[in-house]
Write an enzyme that holds these catalytic residues in place. Structure first.
Site, mmCIF file in Angstrom:
data_model
loop_
_atom_site.group_PDB
_atom_site.id
_atom_site.type_symbol
_atom_site.label_atom_id
_atom_site.label_comp_id
_atom_site.label_asym_id
_atom_site.label_seq_id
_atom_site.Cartn_x
_atom_site.Cartn_y
_atom_site.Cartn_z
ATOM 1 N N ASP A 1 0.856 -1.171 0.000
ATOM 2 C CA ASP A 1 0.000 0.000 0.000
ATOM 3 C C ASP A 1 0.901 1.233 0.000
ATOM 4 O O ASP A 1 2.128 1.146 0.121
ATOM 5 C CB ASP A 1 -0.957 -0.031 1.211
ATOM 6 N N GLU B 1 -11.021 6.670 3.528
ATOM 7 C CA GLU B 1 -10.063 6.101 4.476
ATOM 8 C C GLU B 1 -10.258 6.667 5.888
ATOM 9 O O GLU B 1 -11.387 6.970 6.289
ATOM 10 C CB GLU B 1 -8.633 6.310 3.936
#
Ligand code: GLC
Length: 601
Positions: free
Chosen positions: A294, A484
């Site tokens: 990520d 997020e």
């Protein structure tokens, strides 16, 4: 040329072996390096560092932000790889998590939580196929999707990226992988309407404990997932076993940490978790694709940067989304190998996995965009699929007196913050990373969709218009966009309706029979207002096709959606999930009324 790796008639394994044998350590390190396009100091660095991949982070778009400009931009980067010794094509990745959502004018699907509400795996596959066609048409062969997160606590800012809280539901929706990639064996990946997928985020991203995040102002995102071995297997690993079976080309580990109750060691960052990546994902599940980190995630591993690099690569990471300081990364990676702290065999395995996907995608034969389907981006046919998905995602939670579906002849009053806001109904990961309110792309708001059924309706966002003499009121409430951890409850967000929405509900529902639609990424606390509401609909984040919501409101399509997550009575109940021993939610997982008698078109 006569070089075996360039001979498309040879088996991929043969081509990989031939190419790998020709590569220097620096070229291998380059293939394992992914940079964000804006981080390039100079386009020449693509060849200079033999970069294997570039990405657009959320909202990292060309100007103008058109499908044609995307294809030109990516071809521009690809052209640079022709200056390398071996001319290995780069692979470009984007987050198209609900349609090609970075591109203005693209079809934006309901977010995954709405797709989960449809309970329709075939429809999920079709939305994936539409997304893949639009993504590949713009020159992008790789999509960092689907999230196979199992959302266990809706205070998480990424709840809407999950298909639901039940691993069986998440697994059922993985038909989307075939929609995006085609056949399980990867034979369709070289088609101009298929893309490589990323099953993410491995593993347990949706199971983190509220309050356990140490990342910035996040409260739960990127936190610690503390589970028994049984829960880890049944809830969080099961979807990845399915993804491997379906031939997902890449897997992205989670920022979160895993703490298995009973293990002697404490929490382990997933990007450092060799037992799970090498041991479970690659060895036990037999994953043959490549593992992509990520965004800057290896930097969160305790220790200095060289330690981050060697720990993650040795744990099974194959490509690192650096994504900015790519010079430092490649230099460090080479140094760690030369120092014998990363075995060359690990590097060769990582590069072989990456090259295998590039050969399957046909990038060596066709490195540039095949724009055959460019005109399909945002096309009526694609929007029709999104509209069908939006309609099927609507969950009818309450329908006193059969208020819904409405009749076009009725005198209807519409209010609420999310009735006429394309940005709010598409949510995060739309045009920009965080998304935004207002009109930022092409689409139809819920109000615009309703007007096509009842042109004479009254629209008053704050319900300030007189409320006398109406047959029904529709108040569309809910959240503004976030992505997020920015959307974590406690980080400037809660699960309550806004004051304006509460006022609109109170005013309209006191004056007439009323339906409340909740346009949000997760359940909102309706609690004490529920008795005064006649009909209640969970609309989730329906995407650009507001017509789909109007279709069920006016009975063109029956309500068939079912809750993909438990709808809590209060925040204090969270986390609350189907199967819990004590379970007293507002509406249970799977709840959903139907209005099966669809009125004639
Ligand atoms: C983000 C997300 C991940 C995404 C990546 C690239 O931080 O965690 O889901 O694919 O970075 O945008």
């Amino acid at each position: 040329h006569g070089l075996p790796y360039l001979d498309a008639r040879l088996p991929v394994k043969r081509r990989v072996a031939d190419l790998l044998a020709r590569m220097t350590l620096a070229e291998k390190a380059g293939q394992m390096t992914q940079a964000e396009r804006n981080a390039l100091r100079a386009p020449g660095d693509i060849a200079g560092y033999a970069l294997g991949s570039l990405l657009s982070g959320g909202g990292s778009v060309p100007s103008p932000n058109t499908p044609e400009a995307w294809a030109r931009m990516i071809d521009g980067y690809q052209l640079r790889t022709r200056a390398t010794r071996l001319q290995i094509p780069l692979i470009y990745g984007v987050d198209a998590v609900h349609g090609h959502n970075n591109v203005a004018g693209a079809t934006v699907m309901p977010h995954n939580i709405g797709i989960g509400a449809t309970r329709d795996p075939a429809l999920a596959a079709r939305t994936g196929a539409v997304t893949a066609k639009e993504v590949r048409a713009t020159g992008v062969p790789w999509d960092f999707a689907p999230c196979l997160c199992v959302t266990r606590d809706e205070r998480w800012g990424r709840s809407y990226e999950a298909f639901g809280e039940d691993p069986a539901l998440v697994t059922a929706m993985e038909t989307v992988i075939q929609g995006m990639q085609g056949a399980r064996n990867g034979k369709d990946l070289d088609r101009n309407d298929k893309v490589l997928t990323s099953a993410k985020h491995f593993v347990g991203d949706g199971g983190t404990e509220f309050g356990s995040s140490t990342t910035g102002s996040y409260t739960i995102d990127q936190g610690v997932t503390r589970v028994t071995r049984e829960e880890l297997e049944a809830v969080h690993l099961a979807p990845f076993a399915e993804a491997v079976k379906r031939g997902a080309g890449t897997v992205m580990p989670s920022y979160s940490s895993l703490d298995v109750i009973g293990d002697e060691h404490g929490p382990v960052k997933m990007h450092a978790n060799a037992e799970m990546i090498n041991g479970v994902l690659k060895d036990r599940m037999g994953f043959e694709g490549f593992v992509i980190s990520d965004w800057q995630a290896i930097d969160q591993i305790p220790g200095d940067y060289p330690s981050d690099v060697r720990t993650s690569v040795n744990a099974g990471l194959d490509m690192i989304m650096v994504p900015t300081n790519y010079q430092d990364f490649t230099r460090t990676l080479v140094a760690e190998v030369e120092a014998g702290r990363i075995p060359v065999s690990r590097i060769d395995d990582a590069v072989a996995r990456i090259l295998t996907q590039k050969f399957r995608l046909g990038l060596f034969e066709k490195p540039y965009a095949d724009t055959t389907h460019l005109s399909s981006v945002g096309s009526a046919a694609h929007r029709a699929v999104a509209r069908e998905a939006a309609a099927a995602s609507q969950v009818l939670l309450k329908n006193e007196g059969g208020l819904l579906p409405l009749k076009p002849s009725q005198k209807v009053y519409v209010a609420g913050s999310n009735a006429d806001d394309l940005g709010n109904q598409t949510g995060g990961w739309t045009i920009s990373w965080q998304g935004s309110s207002g009109k930022h792309t092409t689409g139809t708001t819920i109000l615009e969709g309703m007007r096509k059924n009842a042109p004479g309706l009254t629209w008053s966002k704050d319900a300030s218009a007189p409320v006398e003499g109406y047959d029904a009121g529709v108040v569309v409430v809910g959240e503004t966009p976030y992505a997020e951890g920015v959307g974590d409850v406690g980080n400037g967000h809660d699960l309550e309706l806004s004051a304006a929405d509460k006022a609109a509900v109170d005013r309209v529902c006191a004056a007439m029979p009323c339906a409340v639609l909740v346009v949000s990424g997760r359940p909102q606390l309706i609690g004490d207002r529920l008795p005064g509401i006649d009909a209640l609909v969970a609309s989730w984040l329906p995407g650009t096709e507001g017509d789909g919501v109007a279709d069920v409101l006016y009975g063109r399509v029956p309500f068939t959606g079912q809750l993909p997550v438990t709808w809590p009575r209060s925040e204090a109940q969270l986390p609350v999930n189907v199967g819990d021993s004590s379970y007293d939610p507002q509406f249970p997982y799977g709840w959903g009324l139907t209005t099966l008698t669809a009125v004639p078109k």
